[in-house]
Design a protein around this motif. Sequence first.
Motif, PDB file in Angstrom:
ATOM      1  N   VAL A   1       0.839  -1.199   0.000  1.00 18.59           N
ATOM      2  CA  VAL A   1       0.000   0.000   0.000  1.00 18.59           C
ATOM      3  C   VAL A   1       0.876   1.252   0.000  1.00 18.59           C
ATOM      4  O   VAL A   1       1.993   1.253   0.516  1.00 18.59           O
ATOM      5  CB  VAL A   1      -0.953   0.036   1.210  1.00 18.59           C
ATOM      6  N   ILE A   2       0.342   2.283  -0.621  1.00 18.94           N
ATOM      7  CA  ILE A   2       0.910   3.625  -0.516  1.00 18.94           C
ATOM      8  C   ILE A   2       0.052   4.364   0.495  1.00 18.94           C
ATOM      9  O   ILE A   2      -1.168   4.481   0.322  1.00 18.94           O
ATOM     10  CB  ILE A   2       0.891   4.350  -1.881  1.00 18.94           C
ATOM     11  N   THR A   3       0.681   4.826   1.553  1.00 17.42           N
ATOM     12  CA  THR A   3      -0.064   5.498   2.614  1.00 17.42           C
ATOM     13  C   THR A   3       0.371   6.959   2.718  1.00 17.42           C
ATOM     14  O   THR A   3       1.258   7.420   1.982  1.00 17.42           O
ATOM     15  CB  THR A   3       0.169   4.811   3.969  1.00 17.42           C
ATOM     16  N   ASP A   4      -0.254   7.657   3.649  1.00 18.42           N
ATOM     17  CA  ASP A   4       0.118   9.058   3.859  1.00 18.42           C
ATOM     18  C   ASP A   4       1.505   9.191   4.461  1.00 18.42           C
ATOM     19  O   ASP A   4       2.030  10.292   4.593  1.00 18.42           O
ATOM     20  CB  ASP A   4      -0.915   9.770   4.733  1.00 18.42           C
ATOM     21  N   LYS A   5       2.134   8.060   4.783  1.00 17.35           N
ATOM     22  CA  LYS A   5       3.509   8.088   5.281  1.00 17.35           C
ATOM     23  C   LYS A   5       4.516   7.623   4.229  1.00 17.35           C
ATOM     24  O   LYS A   5       5.709   7.555   4.495  1.00 17.35           O
ATOM     25  CB  LYS A   5       3.629   7.232   6.541  1.00 17.35           C
ATOM     26  N   SER A   6       4.043   7.307   3.021  1.00 20.98           N
ATOM     27  CA  SER A   6       4.937   6.892   1.936  1.00 20.98           C
ATOM     28  C   SER A   6       5.621   8.105   1.330  1.00 20.98           C
ATOM     29  O   SER A   6       5.026   9.191   1.225  1.00 20.98           O
ATOM     30  CB  SER A   6       4.155   6.148   0.848  1.00 20.98           C
ATOM     31  N   ALA A   7       6.871   7.894   0.912  1.00 18.82           N
ATOM     32  CA  ALA A   7       7.624   8.991   0.295  1.00 18.82           C
ATOM     33  C   ALA A   7       7.238   9.200  -1.162  1.00 18.82           C
ATOM     34  O   ALA A   7       7.542  10.232  -1.739  1.00 18.82           O
ATOM     35  CB  ALA A   7       9.120   8.713   0.401  1.00 18.82           C
ATOM     36  N   GLY A   8       6.574   8.217  -1.773  1.00 22.50           N
ATOM     37  CA  GLY A   8       6.211   8.327  -3.182  1.00 22.50           C
ATOM     38  C   GLY A   8       5.717   6.987  -3.689  1.00 22.50           C
ATOM     39  O   GLY A   8       5.532   6.035  -2.913  1.00 22.50           O
ATOM     40  N   PRO A   9       5.514   6.885  -4.996  1.00 24.31           N
ATOM     41  CA  PRO A   9       4.941   5.657  -5.556  1.00 24.31           C
ATOM     42  C   PRO A   9       5.806   4.428  -5.399  1.00 24.31           C
ATOM     43  O   PRO A   9       5.297   3.306  -5.459  1.00 24.31           O
ATOM     44  CB  PRO A   9       4.743   6.011  -7.037  1.00 24.31           C
ATOM     45  N   SER A  10       7.095   4.598  -5.210  1.00 26.06           N
ATOM     46  CA  SER A  10       7.969   3.433  -5.044  1.00 26.06           C
ATOM     47  C   SER A  10       8.072   2.975  -3.598  1.00 26.06           C
ATOM     48  O   SER A  10       8.645   1.927  -3.313  1.00 26.06           O
ATOM     49  CB  SER A  10       9.369   3.743  -5.589  1.00 26.06           C
ATOM     50  N   ASP A  11       7.506   3.752  -2.692  1.00 26.94           N
ATOM     51  CA  ASP A  11       7.615   3.442  -1.267  1.00 26.94           C
ATOM     52  C   ASP A  11       6.426   2.594  -0.824  1.00 26.94           C
ATOM     53  O   ASP A  11       5.563   3.021  -0.065  1.00 26.94           O
ATOM     54  CB  ASP A  11       7.692   4.743  -0.458  1.00 26.94           C
ATOM     55  N   TRP A  12       6.425   1.342  -1.316  1.00 25.54           N
ATOM     56  CA  TRP A  12       5.365   0.401  -0.941  1.00 25.54           C
ATOM     57  C   TRP A  12       5.538   0.024   0.532  1.00 25.54           C
ATOM     58  O   TRP A  12       6.625  -0.314   0.980  1.00 25.54           O
ATOM     59  CB  TRP A  12       5.445  -0.871  -1.771  1.00 25.54           C
ATOM     60  N   LYS A  13       4.426   0.038   1.269  1.00 25.04           N
ATOM     61  CA  LYS A  13       4.478  -0.351   2.670  1.00 25.04           C
ATOM     62  C   LYS A  13       3.615  -1.595   2.892  1.00 25.04           C
ATOM     63  O   LYS A  13       2.656  -1.838   2.173  1.00 25.04           O
ATOM     64  CB  LYS A  13       4.004   0.798   3.559  1.00 25.04           C
ATOM     65  N   TYR A  14       4.012  -2.364   3.907  1.00 26.08           N
ATOM     66  CA  TYR A  14       3.258  -3.534   4.343  1.00 26.08           C
ATOM     67  C   TYR A  14       3.027  -4.516   3.190  1.00 26.08           C
ATOM     68  O   TYR A  14       1.927  -5.034   2.998  1.00 26.08           O
ATOM     69  CB  TYR A  14       1.930  -3.114   4.979  1.00 26.08           C
ATOM     70  N   VAL A  15       4.095  -4.747   2.419  1.00 29.10           N
ATOM     71  CA  VAL A  15       4.000  -5.676   1.287  1.00 29.10           C
ATOM     72  C   VAL A  15       3.580  -7.038   1.811  1.00 29.10           C
ATOM     73  O   VAL A  15       4.136  -7.557   2.781  1.00 29.10           O
ATOM     74  CB  VAL A  15       5.343  -5.748   0.535  1.00 29.10           C
TER      75      VAL A  15
END
Length: 866
Positions: A82-96
């Motif tokens: 997911v991209i969240t409000d804490k992601s730095a941008g589109p490449s910063d996938w979180k909780y893969v």
Amino acid sequence: MKRSALLLLLPFLLVMSCRKHNSDDDTGTPGPDPSSDTVAGLLTWSPYFPSAGENIAITFDASKGNEALKGFAGDVYLYAGVITDKSAGPSDWKYVKSPSFSQPDPVSKMTSLGADKYRISFNPSAFFNVPSGEKILYIAMLFRNADGSRVARNKDNSDIYMPVAASGKLQVRFVSPEFEPCYIPVPAVQVQSIGQEVYVTAVASSAADLSLSYNGNSFATAKSATSVSGKVSVTGAGAQEIKVTASGGGSTAEAVYSFVVNQAVQEAPLPAGAREGVTFTNGGRSAIFALYAPGKKFAYVLGDFNDWKAESGAFMKRAADGTWWVQIDNLDPAREYAYQYWVDGTIRVADPYCEKVLDPQNDPSVPAGTYPSLKAYPTGKTTGIVSVMQANAAPYQWKSGSFERPQKKDLVIYELHLRDFLAAHNYNTLRDTLNYLSRLGVNAIELLPVTEFEGNSSWGYNPSFYFAPDKYYGTKRALQEVIDGCHAKGIAVIMDMVLNHSFGQSPMVQLYFDQAAGKPSSGSPWFNAEAKHPYNVGHDFNHESAATKRFVKNVLRFWAEEYKVDGFRFDLSKGFTQKNTGTSDANVNAWSAYDASRVAIWKEYNQYIRSVDPGLYVILEHFAADQEEQELAAEGMMLWNNLNHNFNEGTMGYVQNSDLSRAFYGTHGFNKADNLVTYMESHDEERLMFKNLSYGNSSGSYNVKDLATALKRQELAAAFFFSIPGPKMIWQFGELGYDKSINENGRTGEKPILWNYYSNTQRRHLYSVYSMLIKLKKNNAVFASTDFQYSVNSAIKYIVLKSAGQNVVVVGNFDVSPQSASITFPQGGDWTDYFSGQSITVSGGAYRSTLAPGEFHLFSSSPLQH
């Protein structure tokens, strides 16, 4: 030419794929129910406006996008984060979700619906285990088979992003025409003609009054509805706009997409003086953009100068050879501009000839100290890698104009990978470290590839842009400064050039790529659809193609002139062939056999390089039949000579496999030593000290696995290595006995940077021995003698070097037990041991001595210069 138009859809909102609506009713007949999953595209989902806390059903159509899983018979898995409000941008996938890309994840397995369609359902917050309070903006995803060898993405190979809606807010979006789900809007294209009808459907998150308009004129409405559909006739060329507006409950929402109707392609020759890439004119206030792309239907140049819009002024003309070009005016010569080419409505690529790129995936990881004031990526305007140009960028003022390159026979090359040599991995720090190399005595460094490659942390053998230095190591000016600094210290700079292959990030690969097959198409001017030889990686260049030859020559001239490099080491030069020998390991011998067409290719390139600068070094990683290498050497080219196995067998103490005779040019059939670059270690070989300490031989109390003994064995090897006539190459930190395996952290993975070894007394002594031997080699003509004898295939090895007024004998015991040496010296009398300073008297030229294991001597008949 028959006038036709291409409707180029440029959405200014995130729009998702669906089927085209086929109703002929343009008065607002309701479209598909937004609560159902009735539409069909690369990716569809229900509900239309999913929130983070509700169940969603996602359907993937493998027959669309890049088609990597089209017709696939096995299981298909979602790979998502997911991209969240804490992601730095589109490449910063979180909780893969998936723990490993190469392993199947049972909870991410999709249900096959047949006909290339697959479905999965989940609650985003629970599925990804997103902490409360963190807002999900997008679900980022792609689809793969079990081992990750086949990966489905958007048609342009970008990742897929599905927006997650905010609950309770009126929202609206288009679902037809069909779009791919991207992080930001990108063009889609449909072939249209003026007068042709376009069918449009938009949906709202709740019942509202909906209106569709074309260039400001309403053409469909729906009252208190959740969808609206209609059709409109394209009325003319140029910029067009369709908008949907929703009003209800005191709120208003709207969404817009724009499109351009192409004018007819104009045939016109490229202006005089213009070249591929960007040619500035009018004092930098104008620029001619030229892209070689034969067989394409149309092309635009989009960039900061036209707000990334496909305006009529950005539509490119076509020259007879297939070069597309256009002139853009009213530029600011002092400004950096980002730009791309948009080809046939489906391909967005950076300029193959650009000197700088912006990469939204990798640039955020480039430290500001390495590349200060890096231009911001044009987020929201485009996707993918973009080019950068600037008309009046200040040229570098070179300071070391009097530098003279070392003669080939005297070369001692230091192969250096910036990432694993310095913790800061940048040119500025390397410039500050040149004294270390200067004290060592090397007179050339060979940089592992520095042209823009895929990712940041890499060996660099996965190139994509050949005129742009990779920003992970620093700026263009910093690279020029370090080359200038090397020249000031008498050190030449050799560039490792990778022109056997390129990778998928390359714009030349992308322009002609068969997505379904995962390889270059047969129409590529540069690449073979199938590699012609074993050991190929990436996509194989066709070096018999005129387009490839022109490109290669332009690349080489650029680096020689713009950066003043002193030569090139060509990676996998044996791959420069169109003779198909197959790609399996079993075909290596056939690939290595004499190949007249490959010889002709290399002669042509070598002649061109000599026309640019006759003093440039041309070094080939060839390893072909001696006959072929002899012919190339006769043309002045230099050949890599791998003695890693033989020297390492000797340093470990296994003398039966330690024949060093192939280090001598005569065993290759060469006429002189100048063209044979021998090495004990390279980036591609296991480190000698690692094997010494891991597998070293022993006898009694003498054990090569002991650190002190292993380092002494390295001194023994170095005495022979540097005494053999001809150019030599050492791999970084070999002079300190670097002992970490090439396979640590993966073969090409990052290795420990152990500058603390220089503080270790025993390792520092090895550095001193290397330094002394290198200086002897450079400062004494006897080490370039053509009058020599040797015996290097048994435990006791020796070399006898003779020249006018001075003779040298090197003798050493490579066994792990004492051995008797019996050598005929060139003359009797007094000889001096260089390292101990002691003298011996040789009676009648006969030298006999029992040497301890690892013992060696370098005797000279007269004092050596150092």
